[in-house]
Write a protein that holds these residues in place. Structure first.
Motif, short mmCIF file in Angstrom:
data_model
loop_
_atom_site.label_atom_id
_atom_site.label_comp_id
_atom_site.label_asym_id
_atom_site.label_seq_id
_atom_site.Cartn_x
_atom_site.Cartn_y
_atom_site.Cartn_z
N SER A 1 10.63 -15.19 -9.99
CA SER A 1 9.55 -16.11 -9.61
C SER A 1 8.22 -15.36 -9.47
CB SER A 1 9.89 -16.81 -8.29
OG SER A 1 10.10 -15.86 -7.26
N ILE A 2 8.25 -14.10 -9.01
CA ILE A 2 7.03 -13.29 -8.91
C ILE A 2 6.52 -12.92 -10.30
CG2 ILE A 2 6.05 -11.12 -8.02
CD1 ILE A 2 6.69 -13.10 -5.81
N LYS A 3 7.44 -12.71 -11.23
CA LYS A 3 7.03 -12.34 -12.60
C LYS A 3 6.23 -13.44 -13.28
CE LYS A 3 10.87 -9.19 -13.57
NZ LYS A 3 12.01 -8.90 -14.43
N GLU A 4 6.38 -14.68 -12.81
CA GLU A 4 5.65 -15.81 -13.41
C GLU A 4 4.25 -16.00 -12.83
OE1 GLU A 4 6.76 -17.67 -16.02
OE2 GLU A 4 8.34 -16.16 -16.06
N VAL A 5 3.90 -15.24 -11.76
CA VAL A 5 2.60 -15.41 -11.09
C VAL A 5 1.50 -14.72 -11.91
CG1 VAL A 5 1.32 -15.00 -8.95
CG2 VAL A 5 3.77 -15.51 -8.86
N GLU A 6 0.36 -15.40 -12.03
CA GLU A 6 -0.80 -14.83 -12.75
C GLU A 6 -1.46 -13.76 -11.88
OE1 GLU A 6 -2.04 -15.56 -15.81
OE2 GLU A 6 -0.46 -17.01 -16.27
N LEU A 7 -1.81 -12.63 -12.51
CA LEU A 7 -2.44 -11.53 -11.76
C LEU A 7 -3.94 -11.45 -12.09
CD1 LEU A 7 -2.93 -8.99 -13.94
CD2 LEU A 7 -0.46 -8.92 -13.81
N LEU A 8 -4.66 -10.70 -11.23
CA LEU A 8 -6.10 -10.46 -11.48
C LEU A 8 -6.33 -9.10 -12.12
CD1 LEU A 8 -7.71 -11.73 -8.13
CD2 LEU A 8 -7.74 -12.87 -10.35
N ASP A 9 -5.65 -8.07 -11.58
CA ASP A 9 -5.89 -6.70 -12.04
C ASP A 9 -4.66 -5.85 -11.71
OD1 ASP A 9 -7.20 -4.56 -13.13
OD2 ASP A 9 -8.39 -4.11 -11.33
N PHE A 10 -4.57 -4.67 -12.33
CA PHE A 10 -3.46 -3.76 -12.06
C PHE A 10 -3.89 -2.33 -12.33
CE2 PHE A 10 -3.25 -5.12 -16.43
CZ PHE A 10 -3.06 -3.95 -17.13
N HIS A 11 -3.29 -1.39 -11.63
CA HIS A 11 -3.55 0.03 -11.90
C HIS A 11 -2.49 0.88 -11.19
CE1 HIS A 11 -5.54 -0.54 -7.99
NE2 HIS A 11 -5.25 0.74 -7.78
N PHE A 12 -2.37 2.13 -11.64
CA PHE A 12 -1.48 3.08 -10.98
C PHE A 12 -2.24 3.73 -9.83
CE2 PHE A 12 0.89 2.94 -14.99
CZ PHE A 12 2.19 2.93 -14.52
N ASN A 13 -1.56 3.90 -8.71
CA ASN A 13 -2.11 4.63 -7.58
C ASN A 13 -1.42 5.99 -7.55
OD1 ASN A 13 -3.28 5.50 -5.22
ND2 ASN A 13 -2.15 4.11 -3.89
N VAL A 14 -2.20 7.05 -7.76
CA VAL A 14 -1.62 8.41 -7.83
C VAL A 14 -2.15 9.22 -6.65
CG1 VAL A 14 -1.25 10.41 -9.32
CG2 VAL A 14 -1.70 8.16 -10.34
N PRO A 15 -1.44 9.18 -5.51
CA PRO A 15 -1.92 9.95 -4.35
C PRO A 15 -1.63 11.44 -4.51
CG PRO A 15 0.14 8.87 -3.84
CD PRO A 15 -0.22 8.45 -5.24
N MET A 16 -2.35 12.25 -3.73
CA MET A 16 -2.14 13.70 -3.77
C MET A 16 -0.74 14.02 -3.25
SD MET A 16 -4.79 15.13 -5.04
CE MET A 16 -4.66 16.83 -4.57
N GLU A 17 -0.31 13.28 -2.24
CA GLU A 17 1.03 13.46 -1.70
C GLU A 17 1.73 12.10 -1.73
OE1 GLU A 17 0.64 15.00 2.21
OE2 GLU A 17 -0.29 16.87 1.55
N GLY A 18 2.99 12.12 -2.02
CA GLY A 18 3.75 10.87 -2.04
C GLY A 18 4.01 10.39 -3.47
N LYS A 19 4.67 9.23 -3.55
CA LYS A 19 5.08 8.71 -4.85
C LYS A 19 3.96 7.91 -5.52
CE LYS A 19 10.04 8.32 -3.92
NZ LYS A 19 11.19 7.41 -3.89
#
Length: 202
Positions: A36-54
């Protein structure tokens, strides 16, 4: 753009963060993202690459687009379950290609007359005309033989009924094909018949 088009390109274990006005409201592993979430329209997307963490994949949505109560994460499907689901879809597809059960219960094999070369056709048509004339003459003298001649002409086609249903029709068609040395050809709608040489399985 729908969420599913973007997340389909991600790896299964990538954390997907659902964001509204820059704040994270829900997080799923990509493999657990509900349909059901896959059917929702999105506005924007990007990868978040922190210095520490995943590394996370953040998807931004308009206010009120996401549900108030989020669905449970999608259960992981094993390979065996995927194979079973695929087999079930194939079975359903085969059943929709076959006619209703009432039409399938007693398929008949109908012998069709073999094709005759043109020269033989002309000879046959002359002989047929003569036999029609002779039959007409005989009918005036004795009406019974005329009926016998018509009955013998109608009996050129033979029907054999078998109590075979659904997928067993394919097996019957294959068996007939092996016996006469010809490959069965499925005719689809509206007849749903199998043509095998001069035989027809309805």
């Amino acid at each position: 753009m729908k969420t599913g088009r973007i997340t389909a390109k991600l790896r299964d274990a990538v954390p997907v963060c659902l964001m509204v006005e820059g704040k994270e409201v829900k997080r799923y592993k990509n493999i657990e993202l509900p349909d059901s979430i896959k059917e929702v329209e999105l506005l924007d997307f990007h990868f978040n690459v922190p210095m520490e963490g995943k590394i996370t994949f953040e998807i931004s949505y308009a206010q009120g687009t996401l549900p108030e109560i989020f669905p449970e994460p999608r259960a992981k499907i094993t390979r065996a379950e995927k194979a079973a689901a695929k087999a079930q879809k194939e079975t359903i597809r085969e059943e929709t290609d076959t006619p209703p059960a009432s039409a399938v219960t007693e398929p008949a094999i109908i012998l069709e007359e073999p094709t005759i070369p043109k020269a033989a056709e002309q000879t046959e048509s002359i002989a047929e005309q003569e036999s029609v004339e002779n039959t007409a003459e005989q009918a005036t003298e004795n009406p019974e033989p005329a009926k016998d001649a018509e009955a013998s002409k109608e009996s050129c086609t033979m029907e054999i009924n078998y109590n075979v249903i659904s997928s067993r029709r394919k097996e019957l068609a294959a068996a007939v094909g092996d016996f006469i040395g010809a490959a069965p050809v499925y005719q689809k709608a509206p007849t749903y018949a199998f043509a095998i040489g001069s035989f027809l399985i309805k």
